[in-house]
Design a protein around this motif. Structure first.
Motif, PDB file in Angstrom:
ATOM      1  N   MET A   1       0.770  -1.196   0.058  1.00  0.00           N
ATOM      2  CA  MET A   1      -0.067  -0.078  -0.024  1.00  0.00           C
ATOM      3  C   MET A   1       1.000   1.141   0.033  1.00  0.00           C
ATOM      4  O   MET A   1       0.519   2.295  -0.770  1.00  0.00           O
ATOM      5  CB  MET A   1      -0.883   0.068   1.322  1.00  0.00           C
ATOM      6  CG  MET A   1      -1.903  -0.921   1.418  1.00  0.00           C
ATOM      7  SD  MET A   1      -3.001  -1.234   2.687  1.00  0.00           S
ATOM      8  CE  MET A   1      -2.980   0.207   3.731  1.00  0.00           C
ATOM      9  N   ILE A   2       1.854   1.284   0.831  1.00  0.00           N
ATOM     10  CA  ILE A   2       2.676   2.333   1.050  1.00  0.00           C
ATOM     11  C   ILE A   2       4.046   2.150   1.597  1.00  0.00           C
ATOM     12  O   ILE A   2       3.946   1.101   2.558  1.00  0.00           O
ATOM     13  CB  ILE A   2       1.815   3.511   1.729  1.00  0.00           C
ATOM     14  CG1 ILE A   2       2.548   4.806   1.805  1.00  0.00           C
ATOM     15  CG2 ILE A   2       1.663   3.160   3.177  1.00  0.00           C
ATOM     16  CD1 ILE A   2       1.677   6.067   2.238  1.00  0.00           C
ATOM     17  N   ARG A   3       5.105   3.000   1.522  1.00  0.00           N
ATOM     18  CA  ARG A   3       6.294   2.966   2.110  1.00  0.00           C
ATOM     19  C   ARG A   3       6.463   4.349   2.547  1.00  0.00           C
ATOM     20  O   ARG A   3       6.598   5.182   1.790  1.00  0.00           O
ATOM     21  CB  ARG A   3       7.331   2.209   1.151  1.00  0.00           C
ATOM     22  CG  ARG A   3       8.689   2.134   2.071  1.00  0.00           C
ATOM     23  CD  ARG A   3       9.744   1.334   0.869  1.00  0.00           C
ATOM     24  NE  ARG A   3      10.829   1.348   2.031  1.00  0.00           N
ATOM     25  CZ  ARG A   3      11.537   0.003   2.130  1.00  0.00           C
ATOM     26  NH1 ARG A   3      10.939  -1.004   1.402  1.00  0.00           N
ATOM     27  NH2 ARG A   3      12.853   0.122   2.496  1.00  0.00           N
ATOM     28  N   VAL A   4       6.614   4.516   3.874  1.00  0.00           N
ATOM     29  CA  VAL A   4       7.022   6.141   4.342  1.00  0.00           C
ATOM     30  C   VAL A   4       8.253   6.110   5.152  1.00  0.00           C
ATOM     31  O   VAL A   4       8.430   5.230   6.053  1.00  0.00           O
ATOM     32  CB  VAL A   4       5.646   6.266   5.431  1.00  0.00           C
ATOM     33  CG1 VAL A   4       6.048   7.683   6.183  1.00  0.00           C
ATOM     34  CG2 VAL A   4       4.309   6.187   4.645  1.00  0.00           C
ATOM     35  N   PRO A   5       9.102   6.979   4.776  1.00  0.00           N
ATOM     36  CA  PRO A   5      10.415   7.345   5.426  1.00  0.00           C
ATOM     37  C   PRO A   5      10.225   8.006   6.713  1.00  0.00           C
ATOM     38  O   PRO A   5       9.358   9.006   6.483  1.00  0.00           O
ATOM     39  CB  PRO A   5      11.129   7.834   4.307  1.00  0.00           C
ATOM     40  CG  PRO A   5      10.129   8.488   3.389  1.00  0.00           C
ATOM     41  CD  PRO A   5       9.024   7.730   3.466  1.00  0.00           C
ATOM     42  N   LEU A   6      10.759   7.453   7.619  1.00  0.00           N
ATOM     43  CA  LEU A   6      10.710   8.640   8.889  1.00  0.00           C
ATOM     44  C   LEU A   6      12.039   8.723   9.366  1.00  0.00           C
ATOM     45  O   LEU A   6      12.935   7.584   9.459  1.00  0.00           O
ATOM     46  CB  LEU A   6       9.823   8.061  10.072  1.00  0.00           C
ATOM     47  CG  LEU A   6       8.250   7.658   9.485  1.00  0.00           C
ATOM     48  CD1 LEU A   6       7.571   7.036  10.560  1.00  0.00           C
ATOM     49  CD2 LEU A   6       7.608   9.003   9.469  1.00  0.00           C
TER      50      LEU A   6
ATOM     51  N   TRP B   1      -1.095   7.154   4.179  1.00  0.00           N
ATOM     52  CA  TRP B   1      -1.768   6.242   3.326  1.00  0.00           C
ATOM     53  C   TRP B   1      -3.285   6.680   3.302  1.00  0.00           C
ATOM     54  O   TRP B   1      -3.741   7.110   2.243  1.00  0.00           O
ATOM     55  CB  TRP B   1      -1.836   4.700   3.948  1.00  0.00           C
ATOM     56  CG  TRP B   1      -2.848   4.077   2.793  1.00  0.00           C
ATOM     57  CD1 TRP B   1      -2.498   3.719   1.746  1.00  0.00           C
ATOM     58  CD2 TRP B   1      -4.055   3.586   3.317  1.00  0.00           C
ATOM     59  NE1 TRP B   1      -3.521   2.851   1.199  1.00  0.00           N
ATOM     60  CE2 TRP B   1      -4.455   2.883   2.370  1.00  0.00           C
ATOM     61  CE3 TRP B   1      -4.683   3.408   4.795  1.00  0.00           C
ATOM     62  CZ2 TRP B   1      -5.991   2.200   2.472  1.00  0.00           C
ATOM     63  CZ3 TRP B   1      -5.885   2.703   4.907  1.00  0.00           C
ATOM     64  CH2 TRP B   1      -6.405   2.221   3.779  1.00  0.00           C
ATOM     65  N   MET B   2      -4.025   7.061   4.329  1.00  0.00           N
ATOM     66  CA  MET B   2      -5.392   7.549   4.341  1.00  0.00           C
ATOM     67  C   MET B   2      -5.578   8.751   3.669  1.00  0.00           C
ATOM     68  O   MET B   2      -6.314   9.226   2.984  1.00  0.00           O
ATOM     69  CB  MET B   2      -6.147   7.585   5.709  1.00  0.00           C
ATOM     70  CG  MET B   2      -6.287   6.174   6.416  1.00  0.00           C
ATOM     71  SD  MET B   2      -7.068   6.137   7.681  1.00  0.00           S
ATOM     72  CE  MET B   2      -8.767   6.760   7.067  1.00  0.00           C
TER      73      MET B   2
ATOM     74  N   GLU C   1      17.235   6.247  10.130  1.00  0.00           N
ATOM     75  CA  GLU C   1      16.337   6.513   9.397  1.00  0.00           C
ATOM     76  C   GLU C   1      15.506   5.208   9.114  1.00  0.00           C
ATOM     77  O   GLU C   1      16.144   4.113   8.855  1.00  0.00           O
ATOM     78  CB  GLU C   1      16.744   7.044   8.169  1.00  0.00           C
ATOM     79  CG  GLU C   1      17.635   8.448   8.155  1.00  0.00           C
ATOM     80  CD  GLU C   1      16.540   9.425   8.389  1.00  0.00           C
ATOM     81  OE1 GLU C   1      15.551   9.402   8.049  1.00  0.00           O
ATOM     82  OE2 GLU C   1      17.295  10.414   9.295  1.00  0.00           O
ATOM     83  N   VAL C   2      14.375   5.011   9.148  1.00  0.00           N
ATOM     84  CA  VAL C   2      13.522   3.961   9.031  1.00  0.00           C
ATOM     85  C   VAL C   2      12.448   4.163   8.060  1.00  0.00           C
ATOM     86  O   VAL C   2      11.908   5.231   7.406  1.00  0.00           O
ATOM     87  CB  VAL C   2      13.064   3.341  10.338  1.00  0.00           C
ATOM     88  CG1 VAL C   2      14.040   3.342  11.134  1.00  0.00           C
ATOM     89  CG2 VAL C   2      11.633   4.260  10.780  1.00  0.00           C
ATOM     90  N   ASP C   3      12.055   3.200   7.371  1.00  0.00           N
ATOM     91  CA  ASP C   3      10.765   2.759   6.595  1.00  0.00           C
ATOM     92  C   ASP C   3       9.568   2.038   6.935  1.00  0.00           C
ATOM     93  O   ASP C   3      10.139   1.140   7.610  1.00  0.00           O
ATOM     94  CB  ASP C   3      11.239   2.292   5.266  1.00  0.00           C
ATOM     95  CG  ASP C   3      12.176   3.103   4.257  1.00  0.00           C
ATOM     96  OD1 ASP C   3      12.130   4.527   4.511  1.00  0.00           O
ATOM     97  OD2 ASP C   3      12.976   2.838   3.264  1.00  0.00           O
ATOM     98  N   VAL C   4       8.530   2.569   7.058  1.00  0.00           N
ATOM     99  CA  VAL C   4       7.262   1.907   7.513  1.00  0.00           C
ATOM    100  C   VAL C   4       6.593   1.414   6.461  1.00  0.00           C
ATOM    101  O   VAL C   4       6.139   2.157   5.577  1.00  0.00           O
ATOM    102  CB  VAL C   4       6.610   2.582   8.424  1.00  0.00           C
ATOM    103  CG1 VAL C   4       5.398   1.837   8.950  1.00  0.00           C
ATOM    104  CG2 VAL C   4       7.100   3.387   9.756  1.00  0.00           C
ATOM    105  N   GLU C   5       6.525   0.175   6.169  1.00  0.00           N
ATOM    106  CA  GLU C   5       5.736  -0.619   5.105  1.00  0.00           C
ATOM    107  C   GLU C   5       4.413  -1.089   5.560  1.00  0.00           C
ATOM    108  O   GLU C   5       4.378  -1.888   6.646  1.00  0.00           O
ATOM    109  CB  GLU C   5       6.644  -1.773   4.746  1.00  0.00           C
ATOM    110  CG  GLU C   5       8.059  -1.353   4.054  1.00  0.00           C
ATOM    111  CD  GLU C   5       8.793  -2.706   3.479  1.00  0.00           C
ATOM    112  OE1 GLU C   5       8.612  -3.707   4.388  1.00  0.00           O
ATOM    113  OE2 GLU C   5       9.865  -2.486   3.013  1.00  0.00           O
ATOM    114  N   LEU C   6       3.459  -0.964   4.795  1.00  0.00           N
ATOM    115  CA  LEU C   6       2.095  -1.224   5.045  1.00  0.00           C
ATOM    116  C   LEU C   6       1.633  -1.965   3.904  1.00  0.00           C
ATOM    117  O   LEU C   6       1.698  -1.439   2.531  1.00  0.00           O
ATOM    118  CB  LEU C   6       1.225  -0.084   5.378  1.00  0.00           C
ATOM    119  CG  LEU C   6       1.531   1.064   6.488  1.00  0.00           C
ATOM    120  CD1 LEU C   6       0.493   2.068   6.570  1.00  0.00           C
ATOM    121  CD2 LEU C   6       1.739   0.318   7.844  1.00  0.00           C
TER     122      LEU C   6
END
Length: 128
Positions: free
Chosen positions: A1-6, A35-36, A68-73
């Motif tokens: 759905m999405i990959r968000v860098p944080l 994502w929303m 630095e992390v990526d959150v994958e949904l």
């Protein structure tokens, strides 16, 4: 759905000098909200809105600062009134470094009754 860098922030750390477990939920929330924002109507209106019904997190290794992390949904299960959103928090430079995985169950509810409501069409399409 999405990959968000944080970026991991100094204030995310606990006394053991790694990201506090509760912050993982904040990272997941930030990714879900991003994502929303891409879902037409954001899956809510005057009649229905999403709520988090369950959260399951497996803490695989500590996140240390700076990082630095990526959150994958991703969609694990799409139901009539809910969606199970799988997640992974990984190192941004090396996604084989897994910090956390699990899932969040989101249920859409009728704002008037508080009971489960059918998933909005826009949410269903965004999950397909």
């Amino acid at each position: 759905m999405i990959r968000v860098p944080l970026s991991v922030r100094w204030r995310d750390l606990d006394a053991f000098n790694h990201v506090n477990n509760s912050k993982y939920l904040s990272y997941l929330e930030e990714a879900r909200l991003r994502w929303m924002l891409g879902v037409p109507g954001q899956g809510l209106d005057d009649h229905v809105a999403p709520v988090v019904a369950a959260a399951h997190l497996n803490y695989r290794r500590p996140i240390e600062w700076p990082a630095e992390v990526d959150v994958e949904l991703f969609v694990e299960r799409l139901g009539n009134t809910s969606v199970s959103i799988g997640h992974r928090i990984v190192d941004a430079k090396d996604d084989t470094v897994l910090y956390c995985d699990g899932n969040i169950v989101m249920v859409w509810i009728d704002r008037g009754t508080g009971r489960a409501a059918e998933l909005p069409v826009a949410v269903r399409e965004a999950c397909s």
